[in-house]
Motif scaffolding. Structure first.
Motif, PDB file in Angstrom:
ATOM      1  N   ASP A  76       0.829  -1.199   0.000  1.00 28.37           N
ATOM      2  CA  ASP A  76       0.000   0.000   0.000  1.00 28.37           C
ATOM      3  C   ASP A  76       0.867   1.255   0.000  1.00 28.37           C
ATOM      4  O   ASP A  76       2.016   1.242   0.471  1.00 28.37           O
ATOM      5  N   ILE A  77       0.305   2.339  -0.520  1.00 28.77           N
ATOM      6  CA  ILE A  77       0.927   3.663  -0.450  1.00 28.77           C
ATOM      7  C   ILE A  77       0.229   4.426   0.673  1.00 28.77           C
ATOM      8  O   ILE A  77      -1.002   4.546   0.686  1.00 28.77           O
ATOM      9  N   ILE A  78       1.008   4.947   1.613  1.00 24.57           N
ATOM     10  CA  ILE A  78       0.473   5.610   2.793  1.00 24.57           C
ATOM     11  C   ILE A  78       0.880   7.085   2.776  1.00 24.57           C
ATOM     12  O   ILE A  78       2.064   7.403   2.666  1.00 24.57           O
ATOM     13  N   GLY A  79      -0.110   7.985   2.917  1.00 24.65           N
ATOM     14  CA  GLY A  79       0.159   9.412   2.896  1.00 24.65           C
ATOM     15  C   GLY A  79       0.203   9.925   1.473  1.00 24.65           C
ATOM     16  O   GLY A  79       0.192   9.153   0.510  1.00 24.65           O
ATOM     17  N   PRO A  80       0.218  11.237   1.326  1.00 22.44           N
ATOM     18  CA  PRO A  80       0.289  12.266   2.372  1.00 22.44           C
ATOM     19  C   PRO A  80      -1.081  12.578   2.979  1.00 22.44           C
ATOM     20  O   PRO A  80      -1.948  11.709   3.027  1.00 22.44           O
ATOM     21  N   HIS A  81      -1.266  13.803   3.443  1.00 21.91           N
ATOM     22  CA  HIS A  81      -2.557  14.308   3.899  1.00 21.91           C
ATOM     23  C   HIS A  81      -3.421  14.602   2.675  1.00 21.91           C
ATOM     24  O   HIS A  81      -2.908  14.919   1.593  1.00 21.91           O
ATOM     25  N   LYS A  82      -4.732  14.504   2.836  1.00 18.61           N
ATOM     26  CA  LYS A  82      -5.640  14.641   1.695  1.00 18.61           C
ATOM     27  C   LYS A  82      -5.575  16.025   1.052  1.00 18.61           C
ATOM     28  O   LYS A  82      -6.032  16.208  -0.084  1.00 18.61           O
ATOM     29  N   GLY A  83      -4.999  16.993   1.746  1.00 14.48           N
ATOM     30  CA  GLY A  83      -4.834  18.312   1.157  1.00 14.48           C
ATOM     31  C   GLY A  83      -4.012  18.312  -0.115  1.00 14.48           C
ATOM     32  O   GLY A  83      -4.097  19.245  -0.921  1.00 14.48           O
ATOM     33  N   ASP A  84      -3.230  17.257  -0.327  1.00 15.45           N
ATOM     34  CA  ASP A  84      -2.411  17.149  -1.541  1.00 15.45           C
ATOM     35  C   ASP A  84      -3.047  16.269  -2.613  1.00 15.45           C
ATOM     36  O   ASP A  84      -2.383  15.885  -3.581  1.00 15.45           O
ATOM     37  N   GLN A  85      -4.329  15.992  -2.471  1.00 17.03           N
ATOM     38  CA  GLN A  85      -5.003  15.145  -3.464  1.00 17.03           C
ATOM     39  C   GLN A  85      -4.885  15.737  -4.865  1.00 17.03           C
ATOM     40  O   GLN A  85      -4.678  15.017  -5.847  1.00 17.03           O
ATOM     41  N   PHE A  86      -5.005  17.063  -4.982  1.00 23.07           N
ATOM     42  CA  PHE A  86      -4.951  17.689  -6.310  1.00 23.07           C
ATOM     43  C   PHE A  86      -3.574  17.557  -6.942  1.00 23.07           C
ATOM     44  O   PHE A  86      -3.449  17.481  -8.168  1.00 23.07           O
ATOM     45  N   TRP A  87      -2.513  17.503  -6.116  1.00 28.01           N
ATOM     46  CA  TRP A  87      -1.172  17.308  -6.660  1.00 28.01           C
ATOM     47  C   TRP A  87      -1.027  15.904  -7.247  1.00 28.01           C
ATOM     48  O   TRP A  87      -0.453  15.722  -8.327  1.00 28.01           O
ATOM     49  N   LEU A  88      -1.542  14.905  -6.551  1.00 29.74           N
ATOM     50  CA  LEU A  88      -1.454  13.535  -7.048  1.00 29.74           C
ATOM     51  C   LEU A  88      -2.313  13.345  -8.294  1.00 29.74           C
ATOM     52  O   LEU A  88      -1.939  12.611  -9.214  1.00 29.74           O
ATOM     53  N   ALA A  89      -3.445  14.007  -8.323  1.00 26.19           N
ATOM     54  CA  ALA A  89      -4.313  13.927  -9.501  1.00 26.19           C
ATOM     55  C   ALA A  89      -3.661  14.580 -10.716  1.00 26.19           C
ATOM     56  O   ALA A  89      -3.960  14.229 -11.863  1.00 26.19           O
ATOM     57  N   GLY A  90      -2.765  15.522 -10.468  1.00 26.98           N
ATOM     58  CA  GLY A  90      -2.117  16.244 -11.555  1.00 26.98           C
ATOM     59  C   GLY A  90      -0.741  15.722 -11.917  1.00 26.98           C
ATOM     60  O   GLY A  90       0.047  16.433 -12.565  1.00 26.98           O
ATOM     61  N   ALA A 105      -1.583   9.311 -12.628  1.00 26.94           N
ATOM     62  CA  ALA A 105      -2.133   9.827 -11.374  1.00 26.94           C
ATOM     63  C   ALA A 105      -2.539   8.648 -10.488  1.00 26.94           C
ATOM     64  O   ALA A 105      -2.843   7.556 -10.982  1.00 26.94           O
ATOM     65  N   PHE A 106      -2.533   8.869  -9.191  1.00 29.82           N
ATOM     66  CA  PHE A 106      -2.978   7.818  -8.265  1.00 29.82           C
ATOM     67  C   PHE A 106      -3.440   8.468  -6.967  1.00 29.82           C
ATOM     68  O   PHE A 106      -3.192   9.652  -6.716  1.00 29.82           O
ATOM     69  N   GLU A 107      -4.128   7.697  -6.171  1.00 33.46           N
ATOM     70  CA  GLU A 107      -4.442   8.071  -4.799  1.00 33.46           C
ATOM     71  C   GLU A 107      -3.813   7.046  -3.872  1.00 33.46           C
ATOM     72  O   GLU A 107      -3.731   5.860  -4.216  1.00 33.46           O
ATOM     73  N   PRO A 108      -3.372   7.466  -2.691  1.00 31.73           N
ATOM     74  CA  PRO A 108      -2.808   6.485  -1.767  1.00 31.73           C
ATOM     75  C   PRO A 108      -3.886   5.551  -1.242  1.00 31.73           C
ATOM     76  O   PRO A 108      -5.079   5.851  -1.312  1.00 31.73           O
ATOM     77  N   ASN A 109      -3.456   4.450  -0.698  1.00 31.30           N
ATOM     78  CA  ASN A 109      -4.401   3.537  -0.060  1.00 31.30           C
ATOM     79  C   ASN A 109      -4.904   4.086   1.264  1.00 31.30           C
ATOM     80  O   ASN A 109      -5.975   3.706   1.745  1.00 31.30           O
ATOM     81  N   ARG A 110      -4.136   5.006   1.844  1.00 28.85           N
ATOM     82  CA  ARG A 110      -4.526   5.625   3.106  1.00 28.85           C
ATOM     83  C   ARG A 110      -3.982   7.036   3.176  1.00 28.85           C
ATOM     84  O   ARG A 110      -2.788   7.257   2.996  1.00 28.85           O
ATOM     85  N   TRP A 111      -4.874   8.004   3.411  1.00 26.64           N
ATOM     86  CA  TRP A 111      -4.455   9.363   3.721  1.00 26.64           C
ATOM     87  C   TRP A 111      -4.070   9.422   5.194  1.00 26.64           C
ATOM     88  O   TRP A 111      -4.584   8.650   6.016  1.00 26.64           O
TER      89      TRP A 111
END
Length: 215
Positions: A76-90, A105-111
């Motif tokens: 799994d990928i852990i972190g960062p905080h969800k405030g950086d979701q737009f960075w990962l999406a981009g 782009a990806f989202e972590p398995n856990r924020w």
């Protein structure tokens, strides 16, 4: 006991950190920006087993190899905080802008959030939410070893940039002085780029966040 090796990755020479518990040989990779073969080679050389992938923030030079490493090791990928979701999406746009090979782009398995803890063998890391460089930036602190992995919040003699989208210079100063300094002057830190330092030295000499500047 906490042990670690800094593995410079990508043409940005970002400080990816391989950290492990010397008793159990369980390891985590903090900010695998790329060059996963180098990271895997470091793990093999130190005879440790990578069990976790932790991200401090969503900038490409810190996360570019996370998805590939996750798939390679089935982790799994852990972190960062969800405030950086737009960075990962981009991430695809970041690749184009920064001259990196194409990544998805990806989202972590856990924020992660302020106050969370991460276990690694017999070690425990505190999670600190330290926005400013990015809104979802995290710092990982292991109290027994007095060692912090601070990403791009703080550098030896400098601080993280705040001119990126949703960067905030006042937040960055508050994160450093309000959350990092109270951990203790004798705490050493691994920054996202450049040499290590300690909080006491930066409190005295860092022109951006020193005690003399803020009284």
């Amino acid at each position: 006991m906490l042990k670690y090796q800094i593995v410079p990755v990508t043409h940005y020479q970002q400080n990816c950190s391989l950290v492990w518990c010397s008793d159990t040989h369980a390891a985590a990779v903090i900010d695998p920006g790329g060059d996963i073969d180098s990271i895997l080679s470091a793990a093999k050389a130190n005879q440790v087993e990578i069990q976790h992938i932790w991200l401090t923030h969503g900038h490409l030079d810190h996360v570019g190899g996370a998805l590939a490493l996750s798939k390679e090791l089935q982790l799994d990928i852990i972190g960062p905080h969800k405030g950086d979701q737009f960075w990962l999406a981009g991430i695809p746009q970041q690749c184009a802008m920064m001259g990196f090979p194409a990544h998805k782009a990806f989202e972590p398995n856990r924020w992660l959030n302020e106050g969370d803890t991460l276990s690694l063998g017999k070690l425990s890391f505190q999670v600190l939410h330290c926005p400013g460089h990015t809104p979802g930036h995290l710092v990982f602190f292991e109290a027994d070893s007095k060692l912090a992995f601070v990403g791009d919040v703080l550098f030896a003699g400098s601080v993280g940039r705040t001119d990126f989208p949703q960067g905030n210079s006042q937040q960055l100063v508050e994160s450093i002085r309000g959350k990092l300094w109270p951990l203790g002057d004798d705490v050493q830190f691994v920054p996202g780029h450049g040499p290590m330092s300690n909080f006491g030295h930066e409190r005295k000499t860092n022109p951006f966040v020193s005690d003399s500047r803020f009284g």
